[in-house]
Design a protein around this motif. Structure first.
Motif, mmCIF file in Angstrom:
data_model
loop_
_atom_site.group_PDB
_atom_site.id
_atom_site.type_symbol
_atom_site.label_atom_id
_atom_site.label_comp_id
_atom_site.label_asym_id
_atom_site.label_seq_id
_atom_site.Cartn_x
_atom_site.Cartn_y
_atom_site.Cartn_z
ATOM 1 N N TYR A 26 0.841 -1.151 0.030
ATOM 2 C CA TYR A 26 -0.002 0.025 -0.016
ATOM 3 C C TYR A 26 0.798 1.217 -0.016
ATOM 4 O O TYR A 26 0.154 2.371 -0.162
ATOM 5 C CB TYR A 26 -1.178 0.053 1.256
ATOM 6 N N THR A 27 2.072 1.042 0.188
ATOM 7 C CA THR A 27 3.010 2.262 0.097
ATOM 8 C C THR A 27 3.114 2.674 -1.724
ATOM 9 O O THR A 27 3.296 3.694 -1.843
ATOM 10 C CB THR A 27 4.372 1.993 0.576
ATOM 11 N N GLN A 28 3.018 1.480 -2.311
ATOM 12 C CA GLN A 28 3.109 1.625 -3.696
ATOM 13 C C GLN A 28 2.162 1.655 -4.396
ATOM 14 O O GLN A 28 1.800 2.074 -5.757
ATOM 15 C CB GLN A 28 4.218 0.511 -4.409
ATOM 16 N N TRP A 29 0.823 1.513 -3.957
ATOM 17 C CA TRP A 29 -0.598 1.371 -4.304
ATOM 18 C C TRP A 29 -0.723 2.840 -5.069
ATOM 19 O O TRP A 29 -0.487 3.717 -4.546
ATOM 20 C CB TRP A 29 -1.486 1.044 -3.503
ATOM 21 N N ARG A 30 -1.148 2.783 -6.363
ATOM 22 C CA ARG A 30 -1.676 4.032 -6.922
ATOM 23 C C ARG A 30 -3.254 4.233 -6.790
ATOM 24 O O ARG A 30 -4.049 3.879 -7.767
ATOM 25 C CB ARG A 30 -1.571 3.692 -8.379
ATOM 26 N N TRP A 31 -3.541 4.834 -5.702
ATOM 27 C CA TRP A 31 -4.730 5.182 -5.838
ATOM 28 C C TRP A 31 -5.180 6.447 -6.697
ATOM 29 O O TRP A 31 -4.400 7.146 -7.002
ATOM 30 C CB TRP A 31 -4.864 5.976 -4.294
ATOM 31 N N PRO A 32 -6.222 6.462 -7.160
ATOM 32 C CA PRO A 32 -7.697 5.684 -6.817
ATOM 33 C C PRO A 32 -7.838 4.559 -7.536
ATOM 34 O O PRO A 32 -9.146 3.961 -7.498
ATOM 35 C CB PRO A 32 -8.650 6.755 -7.150
ATOM 36 N N ASN A 33 -6.848 3.549 -7.734
ATOM 37 C CA ASN A 33 -7.096 2.279 -7.924
ATOM 38 C C ASN A 33 -8.049 1.416 -6.923
ATOM 39 O O ASN A 33 -7.529 1.743 -5.754
ATOM 40 C CB ASN A 33 -5.882 1.498 -8.332
ATOM 41 N N PRO A 34 -9.272 1.085 -7.054
ATOM 42 C CA PRO A 34 -9.835 0.308 -6.092
ATOM 43 C C PRO A 34 -9.251 -1.002 -5.632
ATOM 44 O O PRO A 34 -8.590 -1.673 -6.407
ATOM 45 C CB PRO A 34 -11.032 -0.049 -6.707
ATOM 46 N N VAL A 35 -9.277 -1.237 -4.304
ATOM 47 C CA VAL A 35 -8.845 -2.607 -3.915
ATOM 48 C C VAL A 35 -10.051 -3.392 -3.873
ATOM 49 O O VAL A 35 -11.339 -2.971 -3.150
ATOM 50 C CB VAL A 35 -8.406 -2.266 -2.247
ATOM 51 N N MET A 36 -9.973 -4.617 -4.271
ATOM 52 C CA MET A 36 -11.370 -5.490 -4.463
ATOM 53 C C MET A 36 -10.923 -6.808 -4.292
ATOM 54 O O MET A 36 -9.960 -7.429 -4.707
ATOM 55 C CB MET A 36 -11.978 -5.344 -5.864
ATOM 56 N N LEU A 37 -11.577 -7.472 -3.464
ATOM 57 C CA LEU A 37 -11.520 -9.062 -3.126
ATOM 58 C C LEU A 37 -12.084 -9.957 -4.079
ATOM 59 O O LEU A 37 -11.515 -11.006 -4.377
ATOM 60 C CB LEU A 37 -12.089 -9.326 -1.954
ATOM 61 N N CYS A 38 -13.010 -9.333 -4.929
ATOM 62 C CA CYS A 38 -13.557 -10.276 -6.016
ATOM 63 C C CYS A 38 -14.224 -8.998 -7.033
ATOM 64 O O CYS A 38 -14.189 -7.885 -6.804
ATOM 65 C CB CYS A 38 -14.818 -11.212 -5.698
ATOM 66 N N ALA A 39 -14.633 -10.012 -8.267
ATOM 67 C CA ALA A 39 -14.923 -9.077 -9.264
ATOM 68 C C ALA A 39 -16.570 -8.433 -8.976
ATOM 69 O O ALA A 39 -17.031 -9.175 -8.167
ATOM 70 C CB ALA A 39 -15.231 -9.976 -10.563
ATOM 71 N N ILE A 40 -16.731 -7.292 -9.562
ATOM 72 C CA ILE A 40 -18.036 -6.585 -9.286
ATOM 73 C C ILE A 40 -18.937 -7.174 -10.005
ATOM 74 O O ILE A 40 -18.828 -6.980 -11.285
ATOM 75 C CB ILE A 40 -17.983 -5.323 -9.008
ATOM 76 N N GLU A 41 -20.250 -7.687 -9.639
ATOM 77 C CA GLU A 41 -21.187 -8.286 -10.327
ATOM 78 C C GLU A 41 -22.302 -7.295 -10.334
ATOM 79 O O GLU A 41 -22.561 -6.864 -9.461
ATOM 80 C CB GLU A 41 -21.314 -9.712 -10.295
ATOM 81 N N GLU A 42 -23.068 -7.412 -11.358
ATOM 82 C CA GLU A 42 -24.217 -6.302 -11.524
ATOM 83 C C GLU A 42 -25.315 -6.806 -10.796
ATOM 84 O O GLU A 42 -26.197 -6.322 -10.126
ATOM 85 C CB GLU A 42 -24.633 -6.140 -13.025
ATOM 86 N N GLY A 43 -25.419 -8.145 -10.500
ATOM 87 C CA GLY A 43 -26.673 -9.024 -9.887
ATOM 88 C C GLY A 43 -27.900 -8.753 -10.533
ATOM 89 O O GLY A 43 -27.915 -8.261 -11.897
ATOM 90 N N SER A 44 -28.929 -9.420 -10.194
ATOM 91 C CA SER A 44 -30.229 -9.359 -10.845
ATOM 92 C C SER A 44 -31.436 -8.653 -10.381
ATOM 93 O O SER A 44 -32.482 -8.871 -10.661
ATOM 94 C CB SER A 44 -30.533 -10.970 -10.946
ATOM 95 N N LEU A 45 -30.966 -7.887 -9.337
ATOM 96 C CA LEU A 45 -32.147 -7.088 -8.529
ATOM 97 C C LEU A 45 -32.130 -5.586 -8.737
ATOM 98 O O LEU A 45 -32.974 -5.025 -8.249
ATOM 99 C CB LEU A 45 -31.921 -7.444 -6.904
ATOM 100 N N GLY A 46 -31.202 -5.215 -9.753
ATOM 101 C CA GLY A 46 -31.327 -3.779 -9.882
ATOM 102 C C GLY A 46 -30.635 -2.767 -9.023
ATOM 103 O O GLY A 46 -30.654 -1.710 -9.265
#
Length: 752
Positions: free
Chosen positions: A274-294
């Motif tokens: 996180y010293t080298q992290w280029r913010w605002p790159n998001p930190v994510m544990l998994c892919a963002i999915e749209e879902g089916s509920l809107g």
């Protein structure tokens, strides 16, 4: 919901957790095993683990609470005319989330709980009505406080001495099964916004535990980082830093990138990454999915508000949200400096030149700056003070943002994450903000910045609390370091000049041993403390940082294609936050009683880089290993970038809305309606430049530590026809920056 379903092992082969390959599969050495044991002992000695007796007591309380809600739901089902068969089948269930569910809670911490009920059990009438009545009649329940008007409605109480925060979620089901799976998106079907928010805490917590390769290593590392963040004063979501959920997500991502590492290794890699992290790159544990509920998910390509987030840390459960939208440019800078400091200490620990005590050294807030804002709040009774304090605390971040904006980010604020009660004055407490001029920017003779507008706007926003009662007041004033009230210090005793030398001071003193130490421009010995070094080295480092920031601002979309990549925020000096940057306030009181680049798509794009164990093994050369890690991190953060320049008007419009989104819990209350205008007091302050610096001591105590997954803010109640307060004119509060060269070592005091 992002796919979690990756087990640790499959046919003897380790499966990938996260959206990229790990940076390293290297395991621990014997030295790592020893250091991890030392770390665990340090955490135990620090009192972070509860006793077996307290753990059993908590389990008994949760079991009893589960019985109570089951009786409650059958009672209301019978009262609503359901037949006996349906009454018998009626069920409600208690779930936990937050630090307790993650397994990182400490002694005396509250338990974040969620009651899940059927569709006929309403929140207003049944949860805050009948269940509240039942709890109020139980002798084991004390300090019962319902907060139905919060962003996430909550019932707070103590059960046999154990603090409970109880939320409610009404599902569309007629019958709540005992084996209800909270991870399924279908439980969100037809749910209202308050239910979605209430469910979010449990779903995120459970998802985090599914997405880490070793829960035990994750827990130990998270305990370590929580302690470190509290000691260094950067643990507070509401103050613009990071809260429990944010630190959990950051640690979980490091666990994914180093799946075979032990806690001591994970702590070191945390700071390194996180010293080298280029913010605002998001930190994510998994892919963002749209879902089916809107439901709306975090997506800066579609949602304009998401483009202004400086430090996106995305929750892994649908609907995926940014958990760190409160971070401002000032608080981001402070955290990056702390990451840099942590990285330097971890490197020194690898060379046996530092220890855990050095890493966990408390940040001495009241010795770090020469000038502060003091925000005093008061009320006439305990109930009113609790509500007023919660409301003001949720607005304090706006003062930081307004000062940054009104001074074009030339004046930077460091909010203290906690409040300090004055025991000599009942129902009174104070918040503090450290002030320093932006570093690395040339000082113009006579340059002035007006703070009166920022202070007035802040107070007007606070006083718009339409349920405000008589006696609820707020006062903002400027104080110098020597004027800090004694009640903020442990025992009410102001410490003498420190004899303890901090890590930054020790690190910089190494070349001074050879005779390189020199006095500053006013003849003060720069070896006194790490807070008094505003030398050329730091100036160059911060110049580089400002160049990078300007580089980020200059980016523009080019027909949907990439023009430039976002520069890393890593040219920080770990000592820069200790310097006052040559600000001197004149006598007087301030009393009154973004250009954010974002990623177009997923930042952590799955790259082809898949380092084998041999490339980053324990036996590899240290320097080549770090270079390989750096290369892997660059590929992880690879991806298209698009810049969005935020106009001040846009930020003002989005400011209040964005802060009230995605909360796990909120604190508010019913108060008598009041039609009062805020008193606006007046005074003026001018700021000429003077060479100065802070001295670090170990205070590190404040009344602001909380154990929730994510401290939440209040939502301002609707005005209901209440007239808005009218601002009165007052003398201008100016900040006057004068060149050091012209000052020639003399303190200049200029009137407004």
């Amino acid at each position: 919901m992002g796919s979690p379903g990756l087990s640790n092992r499959n046919n003897g082969q380790q499966q990938r957790l996260g959206i990229t390959e790990p940076i390293s599969l290297g395991g621990p050495t014997e030295d790592d095993v020893i250091k991890s044991r030392e770390l665990e002992k340090y955490l135990h000695d620090a009192g972070l683990y509860e006793s077996q007796q307290e753990a059993v007591s908590r389990e008994e309380v949760l079991g009893r609470l589960d019985q109570i809600v089951k009786i409650w739901v059958k009672t209301i089902s019978r009262a609503k005319g359901l037949n006996e068969e349906l009454v018998h089948q009626a069920n409600a269930k208690i779930f936990t989330f937050g630090s307790y569910r993650l397994g990182v809670h400490g002694p005396g911490a509250d338990i974040d709980t969620l009651c899940v009920g059927p569709r006929h059990a309403t929140r207003e009438e049944d949860f805050f009505g009948e269940l509240y009545r039942m709890l109020s009649e139980m002798p084991e329940v004390t300090e019962l406080h319902p907060v139905p008007d919060a962003h996430v409605p909550v019932m707070q109480f103590k059960f046999n001495g154990v603090s409970i925060d109880l939320l409610y979620a009404k599902l569309s089901l007629y019958i709540i099964p005992e084996d209800l799976d909270m991870s399924q998106d279908c439980i969100l079907h037809s749910a209202d916004e308050q239910t979605v928010r209430s469910l979010n805490g449990c779903r995120v917590t459970d998802q985090i535990l599914r997405l880490v390769p070793s829960i035990q290593n994750f827990r130990t590392t998270l305990r370590c980082m929580r302690l470190w963040a509290k000691r260094r004063g950067v643990y507070s979501n509401v103050a613009g830093f990071l809260g429990g959920i944010n630190w959990a997500l950051l640690v979980a991502r490091i666990c994914q990138l180093y799946p075979n590492a032990l806690p001591n290794m994970l702590v070191s890699r945390f700071f390194r990454v996180y010293t080298q992290w280029r913010w605002p790159n998001p930190v994510m544990l998994c892919a963002i999915e749209e879902g089916s509920l809107g439901l709306q998910v975090w997506d800066p390509r579609r949602n304009p508000r998401d483009r202004f987030h400086l430090m996106p840390i995305i929750t892994p459960a649908y609907p995926c949200m940014n958990s760190s939208y409160n971070v401002s440019s000032s608080t981001l800078r402070i955290m990056l400096e702390e990451f840099q400091r942590g990285n330097e200490i971890c490197e020194a620990m690898e060379a046996n030149k530092a220890d855990w005590d050095t890493l966990f050294e408390s940040f001495s807030f009241f010795e770090a700056y020469k000038h502060y804002l003091q925000i005093d709040i008061s009320a006439e009774n305990a109930g009113g003070f609790r509500k007023w304090k919660g409301w003001v605390q949720s607005r304090l971040r706006q003062l930081t943002l307004k000062i940054e904006r009104k001074t074009y980010e030339m004046l930077q604020c460091h909010p203290h994450p906690g409040d300090f009660p004055d025991k000599s004055r009942p129902f009174h407490s104070s918040y503090f903000m450290g002030l320093q001029r932006k570093q690395g920017v040339p000082v113009k003779d006579g340059e002035q910045f007006d703070l009166s507008k920022a202070v007035d706007d802040f107070k007007l926003a606070v006083y718009q609390y339409t349920l405000r009662e008589i006696g609820m007041e707020i006062r903002v004033s400027h104080v110098k370091r020597r004027e800090i009230p004694n009640f903020v210090f442990p025992g009410g005793v102001r410490p003498s000049r420190p004899s303890k030398v901090s890590w930054v001071r020790r690190r910089r003193s190494e070349p001074e041993v050879a005779g390189n130490a020199q006095p500053d421009r006013l003849g003060e010995d720069k070896t006194v403390s790490d807070g008094e070094d505003c030398g050329q080295k730091r100036k160059l480092e911060n110049d580089n940082l400002e160049t990078d920031l300007r580089h980020a601002k200059s980016m523009r979309p080019c027909g949907g294609e990439v023009c430039e990549a976002s520069p890393p925020f890593n040219n920080l000096s770990s000592s820069s936050r200790k310097c006052d940057n040559n600000i001197e306030f004149s006598a007087g009181k301030m009393e009154s009683p973004a250009h954010i680049p974002y990623q177009n798509g997923q930042a952590e794009v799955l790259s082809g880089f898949n380092p084998g164990i041999n490339s980053l093994s324990v036996g590899a050369d240290e320097s080549s290993s770090k270079e390989a890690e750096k290369l892997a991190l660059e590929k992880i953060m690879g991806g298209p970038y698009v810049s969005h320049q935020a106009l001040p008007e846009e930020l003002d419009e989005l400011e209040d809305d964005s802060e009230d989104r995605h909360q796990v819990k909120g604190f508010s209350g019913n108060m008598k309606d009041s039609h009062m205008e805020p008193p606006i007091e007046s005074a003026s302050v001018a700021v000429p430049v003077k060479s100065s610096g802070g001295v670090e001591t170990s205070t590190g105590l404040y009344n602001g530590g909380i154990e929730e997954l994510e401290p939440a803010e209040l939502v301002m109640p609707s005005l209901n026809g209440t007239p808005e307060p009218v601002a009165q004119r007052k003398p201008i509060i100016r900040l006057n920056f004068t060149s050091l060269l012209n000052a020639a070592g003399k303190e200049l005091i200029k009137g407004c």
